[in-house]
Design a protein around this motif. Structure first.
Motif, PDB file in Angstrom:
ATOM      1  N   PHE A   1       0.817  -1.212   0.000  1.00 61.83           N
ATOM      2  CA  PHE A   1       0.000   0.000   0.000  1.00 61.83           C
ATOM      3  C   PHE A   1       0.853   1.265   0.000  1.00 61.83           C
TER       4      PHE A   1
ATOM      5  N   PRO B   1       2.571   4.167  -1.559  1.00 54.17           N
ATOM      6  CA  PRO B   1       2.305   4.772  -2.870  1.00 54.17           C
ATOM      7  C   PRO B   1       3.474   4.646  -3.836  1.00 54.17           C
TER       8      PRO B   1
ATOM      9  N   GLN C   1       3.133   1.230  -5.391  1.00 55.30           N
ATOM     10  CA  GLN C   1       2.011   1.228  -6.338  1.00 55.30           C
ATOM     11  C   GLN C   1       2.403   1.902  -7.659  1.00 55.30           C
TER      12      GLN C   1
ATOM     13  N   TYR D   1       0.036   9.662   0.928  1.00 56.56           N
ATOM     14  CA  TYR D   1      -0.981   9.156   1.850  1.00 56.56           C
ATOM     15  C   TYR D   1      -0.353   8.127   2.771  1.00 56.56           C
TER      16      TYR D   1
ATOM     17  N   PRO E   1       0.109   4.613   4.175  1.00 58.87           N
ATOM     18  CA  PRO E   1      -0.201   3.252   3.719  1.00 58.87           C
ATOM     19  C   PRO E   1      -1.122   2.479   4.669  1.00 58.87           C
TER      20      PRO E   1
ATOM     21  N   GLN F   1      -3.489   3.536   6.618  1.00 60.07           N
ATOM     22  CA  GLN F   1      -4.888   3.949   6.480  1.00 60.07           C
ATOM     23  C   GLN F   1      -5.512   3.347   5.230  1.00 60.07           C
ATOM     24  N   VAL F   2      -4.769   3.367   4.130  1.00 57.07           N
ATOM     25  CA  VAL F   2      -5.303   2.787   2.887  1.00 57.07           C
ATOM     26  C   VAL F   2      -5.492   1.282   3.048  1.00 57.07           C
ATOM     27  N   GLN F   3      -4.573   0.636   3.760  1.00 54.54           N
ATOM     28  CA  GLN F   3      -4.699  -0.797   4.001  1.00 54.54           C
ATOM     29  C   GLN F   3      -5.972  -1.121   4.778  1.00 54.54           C
TER      30      GLN F   3
ATOM     31  N   GLU G   1      -8.659   0.839   5.139  1.00 55.73           N
ATOM     32  CA  GLU G   1      -9.820   1.207   4.324  1.00 55.73           C
ATOM     33  C   GLU G   1     -10.140   0.089   3.332  1.00 55.73           C
ATOM     34  N   SER G   2      -9.097  -0.481   2.730  1.00 55.51           N
ATOM     35  CA  SER G   2      -9.280  -1.568   1.777  1.00 55.51           C
ATOM     36  C   SER G   2      -9.876  -2.804   2.459  1.00 55.51           C
TER      37      SER G   2
ATOM     38  N   ASP H   1     -13.508  -2.206   3.183  1.00 58.14           N
ATOM     39  CA  ASP H   1     -14.252  -2.238   1.922  1.00 58.14           C
ATOM     40  C   ASP H   1     -14.498  -3.677   1.474  1.00 58.14           C
TER      41      ASP H   1
END
Length: 318
Positions: free
Chosen positions: A123, A125, A128, A275, A277, A279-281, A283-284, A287
């Motif tokens: 995650f 960026p 990615q 961002y 990582p 938090q994105v992890q 959130e994913s 989801d």
């Protein structure tokens, strides 16, 4: 709204709690559990949630959990959570033993549950963006460096499981269909004496070479990936989250005065989003739980990374 809890509030669990406390539009942060109830209570008050003295009571109240307990406890607690039929995000490594990881994966499948493993670098960026770039390149070789100062908290494991496992997972992410049959590995143990504190690995196939270096005896913290392609050199810094692409070219320019110059290379500084990582992890993960999707890092990915770690360890400790 996914009802979520955190099991274990050490350094990583505290970060999970911080993020869940922030994601109030995606989840209902029910609470957290830790054997140190006083520490759990202090953290719970910070994020307006509840500390539980009984793990089973918290698991019963949620739809999903983050498991951030010591690695040696991953298997037993993950088994408990999955038997409660709760979706699970488990910090890396998935377990300490391959057979246990296989069992956990099968249990999640049998109960149709999301099982995500916390290989957070996927995650990042910079990782990615790097994948987007090299997907259109003819890659010849990659060099990973993950170097850190010594941390006494990691004395019970070696540098392959503690650090190199991140880059082994990144390799899987960048080349999902590639299976390496030729692997060489060496290690040294200047600090712990019985577990590798420094390791180097070379994985190669006819058209690709990948080298990995992991160290916990280096004073400077370094996280870099260098990619050699047929037409470019790509340098990624995972800490600074910067990517530079140097492309070979040979272009001549002439101006109105008939003077000319030759441009022999082009330097590209790639835009990398900023961002967090983790938090994105999370959130994913939420989801996937709410919509029934497939995690970016599956339980099978966690099993693959652990299998690679064990393969490398066997070569080091021969």
């Amino acid at each position: 709204m996914v009802r979520v809890g955190v099991l274990g509030v050490g350094s990583m669990g505290q970060n999970h709690a911080r993020i869940y406390g922030r994601l109030r539009t995606q989840c209902d942060f029910i609470g957290l559990y830790d054997p140190d109830f006083e520490r759990a209570s202090s953290l719970a008050s910070m994020y307006n949630t509840k500390a539980y003295s009984n793990m089973d009571e918290l698991i019963d109240q949620v739809d999903a959990v983050s498991i951030a307990v010591p690695t040696k406890l991953h298997y037993e607690i993950a088994k408990k959570v999955l038997n409660y039929k709760k979706h699970t995000l488990i910090e890396k490594p998935i377990t300490t033993e391959i057979d246990d990881a296989v069992f956990i994966n099968n249990l999640a499948k049998e109960n149709n549950l999301v099982l995500q493993v916390g290989h957070i670098e996927r995650f990042n960026p910079a990782v990615q963006e790097l994948k987007k770039i090299i997907d259109s390149e003819d890659v010849l070789a990659i060099d990973f460096k993950r170097l850190s100062p010594y941390d006494p908290r990691t004395k019970d494991t070696d540098v392959v499981q503690d650090l190199m496992i991140h880059d082994l997972d990144i390799v899987k992410f960048l080349f999902p269909n590639l299976v390496f049959h030729q692997i060489q590995a060496v290690g040294q143990s200047p600090i712990t004496k019985n577990t590798a504190d420094y390791a180097q690995v070379l994985m190669h196939e006819p058209n690709l070479m990948i080298s990995l270096t992991a160290s916990r005896i280096t004073e400077e913290k370094i996280r870099t990936i260098s990619v050699h392609t047929r037409h470019a050199f790509i340098s990624a810094d995972l800490i600074e989250r910067k990517i530079i692409v140097s492309r070979r070219t040979s272009v001549s320019f002439e101006n109105e005065r008939n003077s000319s110059y030759r441009q022999e290379s082009i330097i590209e500084r790639v835009y990398v989003p900023n961002y967090e990582p983790l938090q994105v992890q999370l959130e994913s993960f939420l989801d996937c739980v709410s919509k029934g999707g497939k995690p970016l890092v599956t339980g099978e990915d966690g099993l693959y990374a652990l299998s690679m770690v064990e393969n490398i360890r066997q070569k080091i400790y021969l």
